[in-house]
Motif scaffolding. Sequence first.
Motif, PDB file in Angstrom:
ATOM      1  N   ASN A   1       0.857  -1.185   0.000  1.00  0.00           N
ATOM      2  CA  ASN A   1       0.000   0.000   0.000  1.00  0.00           C
ATOM      3  C   ASN A   1       0.892   1.234   0.000  1.00  0.00           C
ATOM      4  N   LEU A   2       1.303   1.663  -1.185  1.00  0.00           N
ATOM      5  CA  LEU A   2       2.244   2.779  -1.289  1.00  0.00           C
ATOM      6  C   LEU A   2       1.597   4.109  -0.927  1.00  0.00           C
ATOM      7  N   LYS A   3       0.300   4.249  -1.188  1.00  0.00           N
ATOM      8  CA  LYS A   3      -0.388   5.482  -0.789  1.00  0.00           C
ATOM      9  C   LYS A   3      -0.410   5.600   0.732  1.00  0.00           C
ATOM     10  N   GLY A   4      -0.708   4.498   1.408  1.00  0.00           N
ATOM     11  CA  GLY A   4      -0.701   4.506   2.863  1.00  0.00           C
ATOM     12  C   GLY A   4       0.675   4.817   3.413  1.00  0.00           C
ATOM     13  N   TRP A   5       1.698   4.253   2.774  1.00  0.00           N
ATOM     14  CA  TRP A   5       3.074   4.543   3.186  1.00  0.00           C
ATOM     15  C   TRP A   5       3.375   6.031   3.010  1.00  0.00           C
ATOM     16  N   SER A   6       2.922   6.626   1.914  1.00  0.00           N
ATOM     17  CA  SER A   6       3.190   8.039   1.635  1.00  0.00           C
ATOM     18  C   SER A   6       2.557   8.950   2.688  1.00  0.00           C
ATOM     19  N   ILE A   7       1.332   8.619   3.083  1.00  0.00           N
ATOM     20  CA  ILE A   7       0.650   9.421   4.109  1.00  0.00           C
ATOM     21  C   ILE A   7       1.433   9.371   5.416  1.00  0.00           C
ATOM     22  N   LEU A   8       1.905   8.178   5.781  1.00  0.00           N
ATOM     23  CA  LEU A   8       2.685   8.018   7.010  1.00  0.00           C
ATOM     24  C   LEU A   8       4.046   8.701   6.896  1.00  0.00           C
ATOM     25  N   ASP A   9       4.612   8.680   5.690  1.00  0.00           N
ATOM     26  CA  ASP A   9       5.886   9.356   5.469  1.00  0.00           C
ATOM     27  C   ASP A   9       5.747  10.856   5.719  1.00  0.00           C
ATOM     28  N   ASP A  10       4.660  11.418   5.219  1.00  0.00           N
ATOM     29  CA  ASP A  10       4.384  12.835   5.440  1.00  0.00           C
ATOM     30  C   ASP A  10       4.179  13.117   6.929  1.00  0.00           C
ATOM     31  N   LEU A  11       3.488  12.214   7.631  1.00  0.00           N
ATOM     32  CA  LEU A  11       3.261  12.365   9.066  1.00  0.00           C
ATOM     33  C   LEU A  11       4.569  12.306   9.847  1.00  0.00           C
ATOM     34  N   PHE A  12       5.466  11.414   9.453  1.00  0.00           N
ATOM     35  CA  PHE A  12       6.770  11.290  10.110  1.00  0.00           C
ATOM     36  C   PHE A  12       7.539  12.603  10.050  1.00  0.00           C
ATOM     37  N   HIS A  13       7.626  13.163   8.849  1.00  0.00           N
ATOM     38  CA  HIS A  13       8.399  14.386   8.676  1.00  0.00           C
ATOM     39  C   HIS A  13       7.711  15.595   9.319  1.00  0.00           C
ATOM     40  N   SER A  14       6.384  15.674   9.181  1.00  0.00           N
ATOM     41  CA  SER A  14       5.689  16.819   9.772  1.00  0.00           C
ATOM     42  C   SER A  14       5.748  16.771  11.297  1.00  0.00           C
ATOM     43  N   SER A  15       5.774  15.567  11.869  1.00  0.00           N
ATOM     44  CA  SER A  15       5.882  15.440  13.326  1.00  0.00           C
ATOM     45  C   SER A  15       7.226  15.968  13.812  1.00  0.00           C
ATOM     46  N   ILE A  16       8.287  15.641  13.102  1.00  0.00           N
ATOM     47  CA  ILE A  16       9.616  16.127  13.478  1.00  0.00           C
ATOM     48  C   ILE A  16       9.666  17.646  13.407  1.00  0.00           C
ATOM     49  N   ILE A  17       9.095  18.193  12.352  1.00  0.00           N
ATOM     50  CA  ILE A  17       9.070  19.658  12.211  1.00  0.00           C
ATOM     51  C   ILE A  17       8.308  20.280  13.379  1.00  0.00           C
ATOM     52  N   GLY A  18       7.205  19.652  13.780  1.00  0.00           N
ATOM     53  CA  GLY A  18       6.440  20.149  14.921  1.00  0.00           C
ATOM     54  C   GLY A  18       7.232  20.092  16.217  1.00  0.00           C
ATOM     55  N   TYR A  19       8.061  19.058  16.372  1.00  0.00           N
ATOM     56  CA  TYR A  19       8.858  18.909  17.593  1.00  0.00           C
ATOM     57  C   TYR A  19       9.943  19.979  17.708  1.00  0.00           C
ATOM     58  N   ALA A  20      10.270  20.641  16.604  1.00  0.00           N
ATOM     59  CA  ALA A  20      11.251  21.725  16.661  1.00  0.00           C
ATOM     60  C   ALA A  20      10.692  22.938  17.405  1.00  0.00           C
ATOM     61  N   LYS A  21       9.357  23.012  17.472  1.00  0.00           N
ATOM     62  CA  LYS A  21       8.659  24.091  18.213  1.00  0.00           C
ATOM     63  C   LYS A  21       9.106  25.480  17.749  1.00  0.00           C
ATOM     64  N   ASN A  22       9.116  25.640  16.434  1.00  0.00           N
ATOM     65  CA  ASN A  22       9.474  26.924  15.822  1.00  0.00           C
ATOM     66  C   ASN A  22       8.401  27.229  14.776  1.00  0.00           C
ATOM     67  N   LYS A  23       7.434  28.060  15.136  1.00  0.00           N
ATOM     68  CA  LYS A  23       6.284  28.312  14.258  1.00  0.00           C
ATOM     69  C   LYS A  23       6.691  28.939  12.937  1.00  0.00           C
ATOM     70  N   ARG A  24       7.655  29.840  12.967  1.00  0.00           N
ATOM     71  CA  ARG A  24       8.068  30.493  11.717  1.00  0.00           C
ATOM     72  C   ARG A  24       8.749  29.491  10.780  1.00  0.00           C
ATOM     73  N   LEU A  25       9.587  28.632  11.341  1.00  0.00           N
ATOM     74  CA  LEU A  25      10.238  27.611  10.529  1.00  0.00           C
ATOM     75  C   LEU A  25       9.202  26.648   9.961  1.00  0.00           C
ATOM     76  N   SER A  26       8.224  26.259  10.784  1.00  0.00           N
ATOM     77  CA  SER A  26       7.164  25.359  10.324  1.00  0.00           C
ATOM     78  C   SER A  26       6.376  25.975   9.176  1.00  0.00           C
ATOM     79  N   ALA A  27       6.084  27.275   9.284  1.00  0.00           N
ATOM     80  CA  ALA A  27       5.308  27.953   8.246  1.00  0.00           C
ATOM     81  C   ALA A  27       6.054  27.970   6.918  1.00  0.00           C
ATOM     82  N   VAL A  28       7.357  28.206   6.973  1.00  0.00           N
ATOM     83  CA  VAL A  28       8.157  28.234   5.740  1.00  0.00           C
ATOM     84  C   VAL A  28       8.200  26.843   5.113  1.00  0.00           C
ATOM     85  N   ILE A  29       8.442  25.816   5.929  1.00  0.00           N
ATOM     86  CA  ILE A  29       8.503  24.445   5.411  1.00  0.00           C
ATOM     87  C   ILE A  29       7.152  24.026   4.834  1.00  0.00           C
ATOM     88  N   ASP A  30       6.070  24.406   5.513  1.00  0.00           N
ATOM     89  CA  ASP A  30       4.727  24.043   5.040  1.00  0.00           C
ATOM     90  C   ASP A  30       4.452  24.592   3.640  1.00  0.00           C
TER      91      ASP A  30
END
Length: 235
Positions: A135-164
């Motif tokens: 299920n490559l689509k399911g893997w892709s969704i989880l891949d996006d969640l993995f990376h977005s979670s790490i970005i959230g853990y940086a706790k830098n709203k401005r950095l998150s906004a630029v990456i988003d």
Amino acid sequence: MENEFQLFIDSLEGIDEYRLPQRAYHIIRLAIRDLILPPGKAILEREMSDILQMSRTPVREALVRLEIEGVVRLIPRRGFIVDPIEKEDLKNIYEIIETLDGLAIENATMKVDDTEIDYLESIIKKQEEELEKRNLKGWSILDDLFHSSIIGYAKNKRLSAVIDSYSDQSYRARLFTINQRPIPLRSIVEHKAIVSCMRTKDGTASRMVMQSHRRRAQREILTAMDRIDKNENID
């Protein structure tokens, strides 16, 4: 398209909380990201208004905003067209993402706790399960969640906004090329290495592994784009 689009809208959570222009914007943006509206697809205001069950004014506002963001293009007398995925543009996007993701994970590594690291490991486990099912689509969704979670853990709203602002384009490219790329087993290995570095609080190593991970993904995606272009030319 209408039935597929309606099912997609029904799957979105909390979308009814937005005002009409914001709701139209988020629905169309996510539909483009998830390839419900594929590259080159024409978007007619009237048709989109019918699907979203709202007047043309908020739809027009949403499309103009997406045009400013470089997601759609206004073609005179034809309406809006979903922007194609261009190789040169992807190169530029990945150069930026590689740098910003490196910064984000270095910051996150110093702030993350064991519960958050355990959560990242649970995502990797689910990715492995999706790959077992092919299920490559399911893997892709989880891949996006993995990376977005790490970005959230940086706790830098401005950095998150630029990456988003770039993450939708990279996600769309990953989804567009996923069937032309190798089964992402290497990505699983790299994700585990990233989490290991985070658990030992080694920010420098986390950054190096993340940036190497992004460079390797970029090479695979660009190679897949070449293959897709070649197949289209043959057809």
